[in-house]
Design an enzyme around this catalytic site. Structure first.
Site, PDB file in Angstrom:
ATOM      1  NE  ARG A  23      59.353  69.938  58.597  1.00 34.04           N
ATOM      2  CZ  ARG A  23      60.207  69.092  58.000  1.00 34.04           C
ATOM      3  NH1 ARG A  23      60.926  69.472  56.947  1.00 34.04           N
ATOM      4  NH2 ARG A  23      60.332  67.859  58.453  1.00 34.04           N
ATOM      5  CD  GLU A  28      60.271  54.925  53.961  1.00 34.29           C
ATOM      6  OE1 GLU A  28      59.923  53.734  54.117  1.00 34.29           O
ATOM      7  OE2 GLU A  28      61.447  55.310  54.072  1.00 34.29           O
ATOM      8  CD  GLN A  47      47.459  51.599  34.578  1.00 29.74           C
ATOM      9  OE1 GLN A  47      47.754  50.795  33.680  1.00 29.74           O
ATOM     10  NE2 GLN A  47      46.221  52.025  34.771  1.00 29.74           N
ATOM     11  CG  ASP A  48      51.536  54.745  40.689  1.00 33.50           C
ATOM     12  OD1 ASP A  48      52.302  55.538  41.268  1.00 33.50           O
ATOM     13  OD2 ASP A  48      51.642  53.499  40.780  1.00 33.50           O
ATOM     14  CG  ASN A  49      45.039  53.508  37.829  1.00 33.06           C
ATOM     15  OD1 ASN A  49      45.729  53.854  36.885  1.00 33.06           O
ATOM     16  ND2 ASN A  49      44.459  52.319  37.892  1.00 33.06           N
ATOM     17  NE  ARG A  59      35.448  56.986  41.428  1.00 35.64           N
ATOM     18  CZ  ARG A  59      35.596  57.576  40.218  1.00 35.64           C
ATOM     19  NH1 ARG A  59      35.848  56.822  39.142  1.00 35.64           N
ATOM     20  NH2 ARG A  59      35.474  58.892  40.073  1.00 35.64           N
ATOM     21  CG  HIS A  62      35.229  47.947  38.706  1.00 36.67           C
ATOM     22  ND1 HIS A  62      35.511  49.300  38.677  1.00 36.67           N
ATOM     23  CD2 HIS A  62      33.893  47.861  38.522  1.00 36.67           C
ATOM     24  CE1 HIS A  62      34.398  49.991  38.463  1.00 36.67           C
ATOM     25  NE2 HIS A  62      33.397  49.142  38.357  1.00 36.67           N
ATOM     26  CE  LYS A  72      42.633  46.806  40.926  1.00 36.35           C
ATOM     27  NZ  LYS A  72      41.159  46.759  40.936  1.00 36.35           N
ATOM     28  CG  HIS A 119      39.310  47.397  44.994  1.00 37.16           C
ATOM     29  ND1 HIS A 119      39.486  48.624  44.392  1.00 37.16           N
ATOM     30  CD2 HIS A 119      39.479  47.594  46.322  1.00 37.16           C
ATOM     31  CE1 HIS A 119      39.775  49.523  45.324  1.00 37.16           C
ATOM     32  NE2 HIS A 119      39.784  48.921  46.496  1.00 37.16           N
ATOM     33  CE1 TYR A 132      42.548  53.601  41.667  1.00 33.70           C
ATOM     34  CE2 TYR A 132      43.227  51.475  40.818  1.00 33.70           C
ATOM     35  CZ  TYR A 132      42.434  52.590  40.746  1.00 33.70           C
ATOM     36  OH  TYR A 132      41.499  52.704  39.724  1.00 33.70           O
ATOM     37  CE  LYS A 169      32.651  50.436  34.149  1.00 30.31           C
ATOM     38  NZ  LYS A 169      34.125  50.481  34.014  1.00 30.31           N
ATOM     39  CG  ASP A 170      30.569  50.563  38.284  1.00 29.76           C
ATOM     40  OD1 ASP A 170      31.095  49.935  37.337  1.00 29.76           O
ATOM     41  OD2 ASP A 170      31.207  51.291  39.064  1.00 29.76           O
TER      42      ASP A 170
HETATM   43  C1  LIG Z   1      40.566  51.745  35.579  1.00 29.65           C
HETATM   44  C2  LIG Z   1      40.996  52.539  34.385  1.00 29.65           C
HETATM   45  C3  LIG Z   1      40.089  53.292  33.656  1.00 29.65           C
HETATM   46  N1  LIG Z   1      40.511  54.005  32.578  1.00 29.65           N
HETATM   47  C4  LIG Z   1      39.523  54.813  31.867  1.00 29.65           C
HETATM   48  C5  LIG Z   1      38.303  54.060  31.375  1.00 29.65           C
HETATM   49  C6  LIG Z   1      37.183  55.055  31.495  1.00 29.65           C
HETATM   50  O1  LIG Z   1      37.086  55.812  30.306  1.00 29.65           O
HETATM   51  C7  LIG Z   1      37.598  55.972  32.633  1.00 29.65           C
HETATM   52  C8  LIG Z   1      36.889  55.675  33.940  1.00 29.65           C
HETATM   53  O2  LIG Z   1      37.023  54.287  34.178  1.00 29.65           O
HETATM   54  P1  LIG Z   1      36.127  53.573  35.269  1.00 29.65           P
HETATM   55  O3  LIG Z   1      34.744  54.140  35.221  1.00 29.65           O
HETATM   56  O4  LIG Z   1      36.288  52.082  35.060  1.00 29.65           O
HETATM   57  O5  LIG Z   1      36.826  54.026  36.612  1.00 29.65           O
HETATM   58  P2  LIG Z   1      36.545  53.406  38.069  1.00 29.65           P
HETATM   59  O6  LIG Z   1      35.078  53.138  38.231  1.00 29.65           O
HETATM   60  O7  LIG Z   1      37.232  54.263  39.043  1.00 29.65           O
HETATM   61  O8  LIG Z   1      37.286  52.006  37.980  1.00 29.65           O
HETATM   62  C9  LIG Z   1      38.111  51.543  39.034  1.00 29.65           C
HETATM   63  O9  LIG Z   1      37.251  51.197  40.072  1.00 29.65           O
HETATM   64  C10 LIG Z   1      37.722  50.324  41.061  1.00 29.65           C
HETATM   65  C11 LIG Z   1      37.779  51.077  42.378  1.00 29.65           C
HETATM   66  C12 LIG Z   1      38.972  49.618  40.815  1.00 29.65           C
HETATM   67  O10 LIG Z   1      39.549  48.991  41.723  1.00 29.65           O
HETATM   68  C13 LIG Z   1      39.552  49.565  39.473  1.00 29.65           C
HETATM   69  O11 LIG Z   1      40.926  49.927  39.551  1.00 29.65           O
HETATM   70  C14 LIG Z   1      38.896  50.395  38.451  1.00 29.65           C
HETATM   71  O12 LIG Z   1      38.022  49.542  37.746  1.00 29.65           O
HETATM   72  O13 LIG Z   1      39.009  55.763  32.801  1.00 29.65           O
HETATM   73  C15 LIG Z   1      41.824  54.014  32.156  1.00 29.65           C
HETATM   74  O14 LIG Z   1      42.190  54.664  31.162  1.00 29.65           O
HETATM   75  N2  LIG Z   1      42.733  53.256  32.850  1.00 29.65           N
HETATM   76  C16 LIG Z   1      42.369  52.527  33.953  1.00 29.65           C
HETATM   77  O15 LIG Z   1      43.259  51.878  34.558  1.00 29.65           O
END
Ligand SMILES: Cc1cn([C@H]2C[C@H](O)[C@@H](COP(=O)(O)OP(=O)(O)O[C@H]3O[C@H](C)C(=O)[C@H](O)[C@H]3O)O2)c(=O)[nH]c1=O
Length: 189
Positions: A23, A28, A47-49, A59, A62, A72, A119, A132, A169-170
């Site tokens: 299948r 896990e 929290q899960d993202n 990305r 951070h 994480k 990270h 994550y 931003k980054d």
């Molecule tokens: C991280 C995060 C972001 N946001 C909002 C804030 C911004 O409006 C939007 C995108 O955020 P950002 O550009 O910071 O997303 P990433 O660049 O993927 O950030 C992550 O990048 C690296 C890989 C990481 O390890 C962190 O978990 C995290 O910083 O989501 C949320 O609402 N909750 C959250 O937990």
């Protein structure tokens, strides 16, 4: 589940047991008791993202500061990434060093990233679904970061610079030295 240590103390590679049949696949992706038995770490994720990235997206790097610092457990649901962790713990033997690993829907590995690490990841496949767990809530006011091509950390992303897709931003993130040498950055974490 197999756990492997990395050059960064407290950072572990998690290889789940994969159950394949005609299948498809089952595994896990996280098991709190087995993880704690294997690592001695008791973590409560809150929290899960999920993020979706196209090829070349980078990305990071951070972290969240102080009480908002996040441990994480990261993995790739679809595609492949080069995942990178940088040790920001001044008292650590691996302070300022990085560890990189390819996480993919093929190897199904996860990486446990302890608190006080920067990270980030680079998307290596056409589409990456990155998933994550975090043990502290998102707190925008506690966010910190280090520029992806920091000369001190010197990460080998092994990818054409011109093909990278990085947020505005980054691209404005400080260097490692600015974070730790310049008190205007709050002397690091
Ligand atoms: C991280 C995060 C972001 N946001 C909002 C804030 C911004 O409006 C939007 C995108 O955020 P950002 O550009 O910071 O997303 P990433 O660049 O993927 O950030 C992550 O990048 C690296 C890989 C990481 O390890 C962190 O978990 C995290 O910083 O989501 C949320 O609402 N909750 C959250 O937990």
């Amino acid at each position: 589940m197999e756990i492997a240590s990395t050059p960064i103390q407290g950072c572990f590679v998690v290889q789940p047991q994969l159950f394949r049949d005609d299948r498809g696949l089952f595994f896990e992706s996280y098991h709190a008791k087995r993880f704690q038995q294997a690592t001695g770490i008791q973590v409560d994720f809150v929290q899960d993202n999920i993020s979706v990235s196209k090829k070349g997206v980078l990305r990071g790097l951070h972290y969240q500061k102080g009480a908002a610092a996040q441990a994480k457990l990261v993995n790739v649901l679809k595609g492949e990434v080069l995942d990178v962790v940088v040790d920001l713990r001044k008292d650590s033997a691996s302070f300022g060093r990085y560890f990189g690993i390819r996480l993919s829907e093929t190897n199904r590995k996860s990486l446990f990233v302890p608190k006080d690490m920067a990270h980030g990841f680079l998307a290596l496949s056409e589409e990456v679904i990155f998933s994550y767990k975090c043990d502290a809530f998102y707190d925008a006011t506690s966010e910190g970061g280090i520029i992806y091509n920091d000369p001190t950390i010197n990460i080998d992303w092994d990818y054409p610079e011109e093909d990278l897709i990085i947020s505005e931003k980054d691209l404005k993130l400080p260097t490692f030295k600015e974070v730790f040498d310049d008190i205007s950055f709050g002397n690091g974490l």
